[in-house]
Design a protein around this motif. Structure first.
Motif, PDB file in Angstrom:
ATOM      1  N   LEU A  92      36.511  36.921  30.352  1.00 16.17           N
ATOM      2  CA  LEU A  92      36.411  38.356  30.073  1.00 16.17           C
ATOM      3  C   LEU A  92      35.070  38.904  30.526  1.00 16.17           C
ATOM      4  O   LEU A  92      34.994  39.992  31.115  1.00 16.17           O
ATOM      5  CB  LEU A  92      36.598  38.621  28.573  1.00 16.17           C
ATOM      6  CG  LEU A  92      38.020  38.617  28.025  1.00 16.17           C
ATOM      7  CD1 LEU A  92      37.991  38.860  26.511  1.00 16.17           C
ATOM      8  CD2 LEU A  92      38.876  39.680  28.705  1.00 16.17           C
ATOM      9  N   ARG A 129      34.885  38.851  34.442  1.00 17.57           N
ATOM     10  CA  ARG A 129      35.686  39.946  35.018  1.00 17.57           C
ATOM     11  C   ARG A 129      34.945  41.268  34.904  1.00 17.57           C
ATOM     12  O   ARG A 129      34.914  42.059  35.858  1.00 17.57           O
ATOM     13  CB  ARG A 129      37.036  40.047  34.290  1.00 17.57           C
ATOM     14  CG  ARG A 129      38.019  38.945  34.613  1.00 17.57           C
ATOM     15  CD  ARG A 129      39.195  38.969  33.656  1.00 17.57           C
ATOM     16  NE  ARG A 129      40.063  40.117  33.885  1.00 17.57           N
ATOM     17  CZ  ARG A 129      41.246  40.047  34.489  1.00 17.57           C
ATOM     18  NH1 ARG A 129      41.679  38.889  34.943  1.00 17.57           N
ATOM     19  NH2 ARG A 129      41.985  41.117  34.650  1.00 17.57           N
ATOM     20  N   PHE A 130      34.364  41.511  33.737  1.00 19.69           N
ATOM     21  CA  PHE A 130      33.630  42.755  33.539  1.00 19.69           C
ATOM     22  C   PHE A 130      32.475  42.873  34.537  1.00 19.69           C
ATOM     23  O   PHE A 130      32.302  43.904  35.198  1.00 19.69           O
ATOM     24  CB  PHE A 130      33.089  42.827  32.108  1.00 19.69           C
ATOM     25  CG  PHE A 130      32.068  43.901  31.902  1.00 19.69           C
ATOM     26  CD1 PHE A 130      32.435  45.235  31.850  1.00 19.69           C
ATOM     27  CD2 PHE A 130      30.721  43.577  31.776  1.00 19.69           C
ATOM     28  CE1 PHE A 130      31.475  46.238  31.669  1.00 19.69           C
ATOM     29  CE2 PHE A 130      29.763  44.556  31.593  1.00 19.69           C
ATOM     30  CZ  PHE A 130      30.143  45.895  31.542  1.00 19.69           C
ATOM     31  N   PHE A 158      33.837  43.492  38.248  1.00 26.56           N
ATOM     32  CA  PHE A 158      34.265  44.862  38.546  1.00 26.56           C
ATOM     33  C   PHE A 158      33.092  45.834  38.509  1.00 26.56           C
ATOM     34  O   PHE A 158      33.026  46.768  39.302  1.00 26.56           O
ATOM     35  CB  PHE A 158      35.347  45.305  37.564  1.00 26.56           C
ATOM     36  CG  PHE A 158      36.723  44.803  37.900  1.00 26.56           C
ATOM     37  CD1 PHE A 158      37.276  45.025  39.146  1.00 26.56           C
ATOM     38  CD2 PHE A 158      37.466  44.099  36.974  1.00 26.56           C
ATOM     39  CE1 PHE A 158      38.540  44.562  39.473  1.00 26.56           C
ATOM     40  CE2 PHE A 158      38.740  43.626  37.278  1.00 26.56           C
ATOM     41  CZ  PHE A 158      39.279  43.858  38.539  1.00 26.56           C
ATOM     42  N   ARG A 159      32.156  45.609  37.608  1.00 30.69           N
ATOM     43  CA  ARG A 159      31.035  46.538  37.455  1.00 30.69           C
ATOM     44  C   ARG A 159      30.070  46.479  38.638  1.00 30.69           C
ATOM     45  O   ARG A 159      29.575  47.513  39.092  1.00 30.69           O
ATOM     46  CB  ARG A 159      30.293  46.233  36.149  1.00 30.69           C
ATOM     47  CG  ARG A 159      29.143  47.190  35.838  1.00 30.69           C
ATOM     48  CD  ARG A 159      28.615  46.903  34.447  1.00 30.69           C
ATOM     49  NE  ARG A 159      27.430  47.647  34.122  1.00 30.69           N
ATOM     50  CZ  ARG A 159      27.399  48.887  33.628  1.00 30.69           C
ATOM     51  NH1 ARG A 159      28.541  49.519  33.414  1.00 30.69           N
ATOM     52  NH2 ARG A 159      26.256  49.481  33.327  1.00 30.69           N
ATOM     53  N   TYR A 195      36.213  43.370  46.319  1.00 27.43           N
ATOM     54  CA  TYR A 195      37.498  42.854  45.833  1.00 27.43           C
ATOM     55  C   TYR A 195      38.542  42.913  46.935  1.00 27.43           C
ATOM     56  O   TYR A 195      38.689  43.931  47.614  1.00 27.43           O
ATOM     57  CB  TYR A 195      37.948  43.670  44.624  1.00 27.43           C
ATOM     58  CG  TYR A 195      39.181  43.124  43.926  1.00 27.43           C
ATOM     59  CD1 TYR A 195      39.246  41.807  43.521  1.00 27.43           C
ATOM     60  CD2 TYR A 195      40.272  43.948  43.669  1.00 27.43           C
ATOM     61  CE1 TYR A 195      40.358  41.308  42.879  1.00 27.43           C
ATOM     62  CE2 TYR A 195      41.394  43.471  43.014  1.00 27.43           C
ATOM     63  CZ  TYR A 195      41.426  42.143  42.631  1.00 27.43           C
ATOM     64  OH  TYR A 195      42.531  41.649  41.992  1.00 27.43           O
ATOM     65  N   MET A 249      42.429  37.796  42.327  1.00 33.49           N
ATOM     66  CA  MET A 249      41.470  37.768  41.229  1.00 33.49           C
ATOM     67  C   MET A 249      40.702  36.449  41.171  1.00 33.49           C
ATOM     68  O   MET A 249      39.474  36.443  41.005  1.00 33.49           O
ATOM     69  CB  MET A 249      42.191  38.019  39.908  1.00 33.49           C
ATOM     70  CG  MET A 249      41.265  38.063  38.699  1.00 33.49           C
ATOM     71  SD  MET A 249      40.070  39.420  38.775  1.00 33.49           S
ATOM     72  CE  MET A 249      41.189  40.828  38.604  1.00 33.49           C
ATOM     73  N   ARG A 308      44.740  42.117  29.682  1.00 31.23           N
ATOM     74  CA  ARG A 308      43.451  42.194  30.363  1.00 31.23           C
ATOM     75  C   ARG A 308      43.418  43.282  31.420  1.00 31.23           C
ATOM     76  O   ARG A 308      42.359  43.835  31.709  1.00 31.23           O
ATOM     77  CB  ARG A 308      43.116  40.835  30.993  1.00 31.23           C
ATOM     78  CG  ARG A 308      42.645  39.826  29.975  1.00 31.23           C
ATOM     79  CD  ARG A 308      42.203  38.539  30.632  1.00 31.23           C
ATOM     80  NE  ARG A 308      43.306  37.875  31.295  1.00 31.23           N
ATOM     81  CZ  ARG A 308      43.204  36.680  31.868  1.00 31.23           C
ATOM     82  NH1 ARG A 308      42.052  36.048  31.881  1.00 31.23           N
ATOM     83  NH2 ARG A 308      44.245  36.117  32.439  1.00 31.23           N
ATOM     84  N   ASP A 345      40.420  45.871  31.429  1.00 32.73           N
ATOM     85  CA  ASP A 345      39.527  46.041  32.577  1.00 32.73           C
ATOM     86  C   ASP A 345      39.218  47.519  32.815  1.00 32.73           C
ATOM     87  O   ASP A 345      38.075  47.901  33.075  1.00 32.73           O
ATOM     88  CB  ASP A 345      40.156  45.452  33.846  1.00 32.73           C
ATOM     89  CG  ASP A 345      40.145  43.938  33.862  1.00 32.73           C
ATOM     90  OD1 ASP A 345      39.327  43.331  33.151  1.00 32.73           O
ATOM     91  OD2 ASP A 345      40.962  43.356  34.607  1.00 32.73           O
ATOM     92  N   PHE A 369      35.583  49.313  31.867  1.00 32.48           N
ATOM     93  CA  PHE A 369      34.886  49.755  33.081  1.00 32.48           C
ATOM     94  C   PHE A 369      34.195  51.095  32.846  1.00 32.48           C
ATOM     95  O   PHE A 369      33.034  51.286  33.233  1.00 32.48           O
ATOM     96  CB  PHE A 369      35.894  49.868  34.231  1.00 32.48           C
ATOM     97  CG  PHE A 369      35.298  50.250  35.561  1.00 32.48           C
ATOM     98  CD1 PHE A 369      34.636  49.311  36.332  1.00 32.48           C
ATOM     99  CD2 PHE A 369      35.420  51.548  36.046  1.00 32.48           C
ATOM    100  CE1 PHE A 369      34.099  49.659  37.571  1.00 32.48           C
ATOM    101  CE2 PHE A 369      34.898  51.914  37.268  1.00 32.48           C
ATOM    102  CZ  PHE A 369      34.233  50.964  38.039  1.00 32.48           C
ATOM    103  N   THR A 373      45.437  47.501  40.959  1.00 27.65           N
ATOM    104  CA  THR A 373      44.091  47.519  40.391  1.00 27.65           C
ATOM    105  C   THR A 373      43.482  48.907  40.547  1.00 27.65           C
ATOM    106  O   THR A 373      42.887  49.455  39.604  1.00 27.65           O
ATOM    107  CB  THR A 373      43.193  46.470  41.085  1.00 27.65           C
ATOM    108  OG1 THR A 373      43.756  45.171  40.891  1.00 27.65           O
ATOM    109  CG2 THR A 373      41.786  46.497  40.515  1.00 27.65           C
TER     110      THR A 373
END
Length: 397
Positions: A230, A233-234, A237-238, A244, A248, A304, A308, A312, A357
């Protein structure tokens, strides 16, 4: 909520491209029968990776460990373990399947760390005479010599993978091995494939995180490292959304490697980002409640893909403040999107692909901007020089 009661919805990556699978046949797999004594020796010599960090994520109960040891002594068939030889390190392995069985062996023989090291057998029914006996008690008792020999000399089928071509190959093997009711998180494999300061930092952060435990409905760290994933992933993406490519697992592998390679420069950024993650989780729980956050209406499953998108935006202080100040419009938007066919498809089908996404991030962001009446940037779809579609984003302002 009791540990493991919460369902946890995973997503599947899009199909592997031909160039990813063309070299799969180069891998060399062979099987051998290693005695328990050999397996324990390999772990003690650090040839099989069983570091203390994994030992802190112990999933088996004492009874489960004891029955496993009993099965070995009785000569019952034992499930195979699967190892992959580390790149450039001959004779050193990471574990693809069998970590909990290996940990039970390490703990029973007194070679592990933590409170369960050197545990006594319990809950046995076939060999009830071994209840309350430790490995040392058995090995020191001349009358238990046969049991000791049966334990140490029993064999475990061991599959070793050498010359594996790429991480996609290991992910495929890893997930094919774990398609039962308890599906292992690829983060376990990622931690082994990309060791280093970032891996250690993010594991420590997850172990200490009350926020990830609240999200997962746990009172202890998650044994499958879903709490670590978790956070990864955060961060991915941030900080790295424009890189990307729609797969994943590959994306998270790459981000972990990037942060490991640049850790001296990246550490302050990661620490600041995780502080915003915690603030975002606090705000989202205040808005939705722990039992409703990142769930579809009427579902107990933590999704999730939904989370996400929520985290975000909530990780930005300005957006977060506006969301907390106007909970009504936020709930209205959430209900609206749960009835939007395009959004619901994006949280249920091919959730790792770029189109879905983007749909999740864009629809939630545009909706927040309209409902809250504040201005901020939202990710956009662009076509790269290679002709492929990418998600463009350079910050909220």
């Amino acid at each position: 909520m009791a540990d493991n009661e919460l369902e946890f919805v995973d997503e599947e990556d899009t199909a592997l491209a031909p160039e990813d699978t063309a070299s799969f046949s180069d891998a060399v797999l062979y099987s051998s029968d290693w005695t328990v004594e050999t397996v324990v020796s390999q772990m003690c010599n650090a040839n099989i990776e069983m570091n203390p960090r994994f030992q802190r994520r112990d999933a088996w109960s004492p009874g489960g460990k004891s029955r496993f040891i009993e099965s070995i002594i009785l000569g019952f068939p034992i499930p195979q373990i699967v190892l992959a030889e580390k790149k450039g390190k001959k004779g050193q392995f990471i574990v693809l399947d069998g970590k909990q069985r290996l940990l039970a062996l390490l703990q029973f023989t007194g070679n592990a760390e933590g409170p369960r090291n050197g545990f006594r057998l319990s809950g046995l029914d076939v060999r009830a005479d071994l209840n309350r006996r430790s490995y040392n008690a058995i090995s020191d008792d001349p009358n238990r010599r046969d049991d000791l020999n049966a334990f140490l000399n029993n064999t475990i089928r061991t599959v070793v993978i050498r010359n594996w071509p790429n991480t996609n190959f290991l992910h495929v093997v890893f997930l094919r091995l774990n398609t039962g009711s308890v599906k292992l998180s690829p983060q376990e494999l990622r931690q082994a494939m990309v060791p280093g300061p970032f891996s250690e930092f993010i594991d420590d952060a997850a172990l200490a995180s009350e926020h990830t435990r609240r999200l997962l409905g746990r009172t202890t760290p998650d044994p499958r490292m879903r709490d670590v994933e978790l956070l990864v992933r955060f961060l991915s993406f941030r900080e790295f959304l424009p890189t990307y490519r729609g797969r994943m697992k590959e994306f998270l592998d790459d981000v972990c490697q990037r942060l490991t390679d640049s850790w001296a420069q990246s550490k302050p950024v990661v620490e600041a980002d995780l502080a915003e993650f915690n603030a975002a989780v606090d705000a989202l729980i205040a808005l939705f409640g722990s039992d409703e956050l990142a769930r579809k209406p009427g579902s107990k499953s933590f999704n999730r893909a939904i989370f996400d998108a929520l985290v975000f935006y909530a990780a930005d202080p300005t957006i977060r403040e506006a969301m907390l100040a106007q909970p009504g419009p936020v709930h209205e938007l959430y209900a609206q999107l749960m009835g939007d066919d395009q959004f619901t498809e994006a949280i249920e089908s091919d959730t790792a692909g770029i189109p879905h996404t983007f749909d999740r991030l864009s629809k939630w962001g545009l909706g927040l901007r309209e409902k809250l009446q504040i201005q901020f940037n939202v990710p956009e779809l662009v076509q790269g020089d290679d002709g492929n579609v990418r998600i463009a984003f350079n910050g909220f302002r």
